[in-house]
Design a protein around this motif. Sequence first.
Motif, PDB file in Angstrom:
ATOM      1  N   GLY A 177       4.555  -2.339   6.822  1.00 12.17           N
ATOM      2  CA  GLY A 177       3.508  -1.331   6.671  1.00 12.17           C
ATOM      3  C   GLY A 177       3.532  -0.683   5.303  1.00 12.17           C
ATOM      4  O   GLY A 177       4.245  -1.121   4.408  1.00 12.17           O
ATOM      5  N   PRO A 178       2.759   0.386   5.090  1.00  8.59           N
ATOM      6  CA  PRO A 178       2.733   1.051   3.782  1.00  8.59           C
ATOM      7  C   PRO A 178       4.135   1.518   3.367  1.00  8.59           C
ATOM      8  O   PRO A 178       4.969   1.856   4.211  1.00  8.59           O
ATOM      9  N   THR A 179       4.375   1.536   2.039  1.00  2.00           N
ATOM     10  CA  THR A 179       5.666   1.955   1.500  1.00  2.00           C
ATOM     11  C   THR A 179       5.499   3.269   0.754  1.00  2.00           C
ATOM     12  O   THR A 179       4.870   3.324  -0.299  1.00  2.00           O
ATOM     13  N   LEU A 218      -5.974  -0.485  -2.663  1.00  3.04           N
ATOM     14  CA  LEU A 218      -5.325  -1.698  -3.132  1.00  3.04           C
ATOM     15  C   LEU A 218      -4.047  -1.938  -2.339  1.00  3.04           C
ATOM     16  O   LEU A 218      -3.470  -1.009  -1.770  1.00  3.04           O
ATOM     17  N   GLY A 219      -3.606  -3.180  -2.346  1.00  3.08           N
ATOM     18  CA  GLY A 219      -2.307  -3.483  -1.766  1.00  3.08           C
ATOM     19  C   GLY A 219      -2.376  -4.108  -0.395  1.00  3.08           C
ATOM     20  O   GLY A 219      -3.437  -4.196   0.237  1.00  3.08           O
ATOM     21  N   LYS A 233       0.828  -1.205   0.000  1.00  9.50           N
ATOM     22  CA  LYS A 233       0.000   0.000   0.000  1.00  9.50           C
ATOM     23  C   LYS A 233       0.867   1.261   0.000  1.00  9.50           C
ATOM     24  O   LYS A 233       1.954   1.291   0.585  1.00  9.50           O
ATOM     25  N   HIS A 234       0.370   2.309  -0.659  1.00 10.54           N
ATOM     26  CA  HIS A 234       1.017   3.613  -0.580  1.00 10.54           C
ATOM     27  C   HIS A 234       0.812   4.231   0.803  1.00 10.54           C
ATOM     28  O   HIS A 234       1.684   4.916   1.326  1.00 10.54           O
ATOM     29  N   ALA A 235      -0.360   4.023   1.373  1.00 13.05           N
ATOM     30  CA  ALA A 235      -0.732   4.584   2.669  1.00 13.05           C
ATOM     31  C   ALA A 235      -1.775   3.660   3.285  1.00 13.05           C
ATOM     32  O   ALA A 235      -2.322   2.773   2.611  1.00 13.05           O
ATOM     33  N   ASP A 236      -2.057   3.859   4.558  1.00  7.62           N
ATOM     34  CA  ASP A 236      -3.005   2.973   5.247  1.00  7.62           C
ATOM     35  C   ASP A 236      -4.361   2.918   4.566  1.00  7.62           C
ATOM     36  O   ASP A 236      -5.036   1.886   4.598  1.00  7.62           O
TER      37      ASP A 236
END
Length: 500
Positions: free
Chosen positions: A400-402, A393-394, A386-389
């Motif tokens: 945690g998020p990347t 998607l992801g 995921k880009h963020a919480d």
Amino acid sequence: MTLALVPAPVSCSESGGPGFRLQEDTRIVGDVDAAARLTALIAARTGVTPCGGEGLLIDLRIQPGGAPESYRIVADAASIVITGADAAGLFYGVHTLGQLVTAEGGHYVIPAVRIEDEPRFGYRGVMLDVARHFLPVETVMGYIDRAAALKFNALHLHLTDDQGWRIHLDSRPKLTELASASAVGGDAGGFFSKADYRAIVDYAASRHMIVVPEVDLPGHTHAVGLAYPDIVEAPVSSPEVLAIVESHGGAAPTAGEPYTGMAVGFSSLRIHDEATYDFVADVVGELAAMTPGPYVHIGGDEALGTSPEDFALFMQRVTQIVADIGKTPITWHEAGAAPGIDPSTVGQYWGFVVPLYGMDENARRFVRNDAGLILSPADAVYLDMKHADDSPLGLTWANGPTSVERAYSWDPAGVIEGVTDEDILGVEAPLWTETIRTLADIDLMAFPRIAAAAEAAWSPAEGELRSWESFRVRVGGLGPLWSGLGIGFHASDEIPWAAR
């Protein structure tokens, strides 16, 4: 002015003079394939298609003698010359020129620059998982275009997993007859015919990419049991595996029934049955014959359903099978714990940027064998994180998020102590598809973080441009080009995106 160049070239100097103005009568001469590609890039970025005439000249040349895949660009107000040491170098030079197109007033120009460039690593890969969710040929080709434009030169296709088998083989037809119809979440499955696979290989080659096929063994093989139950063990239901099932959601696997969950580690081939190795020889042999590239990936990760002793025996035999048919085996780093693997085996490290649980020691075995490593640290270059919480998607299991900054702020030679550039074959950015179904999903998850992986794979470790602050501005300048090419990237607020 910061030029929107990603990955950063070895050297780039601006003359300060006026740039080259693009117009419909711009002439593009030289290599026919490169000229067609540059014309399409300019049209996507500017809306203007150079049609030739009496206008200014862009000359595309191949001049052997430089480093493989290297190129040079010399641009001023009167002309542009791109010289590649080979066809791949010219291809990359054309894509660099496409990035240089800049809006200036009511026109589009290419700044007056001199660029000298060559890759840091010879292997620069992306991995696409077509097993958790099947992706059609057109989607794979779209991803090839996107990756090749960022100077990646290998497409690793994860063709098999617990959820489905995705490649037809004449020697084992039941794999696609009985084991290809399912996917994560109960979605429809699918598979590539041999003609489909050939089309992907040929398309990749036209973009100077090899295909690296993977059949994941001896774990991740529940789907094999739907077709050939006599060579698989019953799903393991140890406390460790049941905890993984619970954390991933969905029901526990049942022998003989399609698996549509996301858990891992419960399946295994039968290690002491000779029929298993007949199966592997059939599958690997036919797949190798279909694949002109030098590598066959045979997995080796998350084999929680196989004892360490059996795992070591299996990896020894299977890496030898691959080597005996003239291919170089690649395995995930866990196979480094198997002392008898074929010494030509390349390891792929998927642990974290700061290694945990002895993963780095397993990875070092491949270096000691002089076979080399591919670096794919999950908390930096797994593009399905995921880009963020709140990303729709992801997943988040890799620390945690990347963020884009975290995807950028690592160096391949700084991950495993004692492993230097000379030990590293290259860098690969995997994209697993538990939550991915379409090319639009791929775009949203991969971009812009795939550009960070590209820079880790191609660009020098140090230099004026090799910083997060430089990268975020440079990648922001690519927004208009990506939009023109139809790439639906994630407009991360970490990046100052250019308007035009």
